[in-house]
Write a protein that holds these residues in place. Structure first.
Motif: not given
Length: 187
Positions: A50-54, A61-63, A153-158, A169-172
């Motif tokens: 699972y991966a999250v990008s902003a 990608p994280l397990p 892939s998010t379209t804006r920052q939180p 935070w895991l992605n960061v």
């Protein structure tokens, strides 16, 4: 225990598989909306990523086991909020426009949009909190469709740190160069 949302018959057809795939994504959003971490986690294979990008923050990608461990407290807090009618805001995850790009008897790829709303039982009208695009690969194992690779892939920052689930935070932490915040916010 109820049947997995991506279950098909032993002799499933293309159409039955397609319906099971679409149902899996509806269940994914439902489990997020009701704070059911077990149901949500069950949408994935045990070896999924699972991966999250902003903007300005690449997704790593994280397990899925790491993601579920990080999200479990978030889901529990949300469940407690849902159980308290005076708690205020609700998050509503909507999977929109699911498009099955490819599909065969045991694999599929999909893209869809995410719209996350914030709503209050009393107060202002609901508002859009976050939008993005999901993309993923699915596999069918033992008659059940599950997510094998998932990326958003998010379209804006939180808007604030309080909006950021543990997954961000895991992605960061996993990113070699990234922080999801804009450079001006980092000072």
């Amino acid at each position: 225990m109820s049947m997995h949302p991506g279950t098909t018959s032993a002799q499933s057809s293309f159409v039955e598989d397609r319906l099971a795939i679409v149902n899996l994504f509806a269940a994914y959003a439902h489990f997020a909306n009701v704070g059911d971490i077990d149901g949500w986690a069950n949408c994935f294979t045990s070896d999924a990523t699972y991966a999250v990008s902003a903007p300005r923050a690449p997704g790593i990608p994280l397990p899925i086991a790491q993601v579920v461990a990080a999200e479990t407290p978030q889901f529990a807090a949300y469940r407690r909020m849902l159980d308290d009618p005076d708690s205020g805001e609700r998050k509503i995850y909507c999977i929109v426009n699911p498009y099955v790009v490819t599909q065969d008897a045991s694999s599929a790829s999909i893209v869809c949009e995410l719209v996350q709303l914030r709503a209050q039982p009393t107060g202002p009208a609901p508002r859009i909190q976050l939008t993005g695009t999901y993309s993923g690969d699915l596999v069918k194992r033992d008659g059940e469709w599950r997510i094998f690779r998932w990326a958003i892939s998010t379209t804006r920052q939180p808007e604030s740190v309080s909006e950021v689930p543990a997954l961000w935070w895991l992605n960061v932490a996993a990113s070699k160069d990234g922080d999801w915040r804009a450079p001006a916010e980092q000072a």
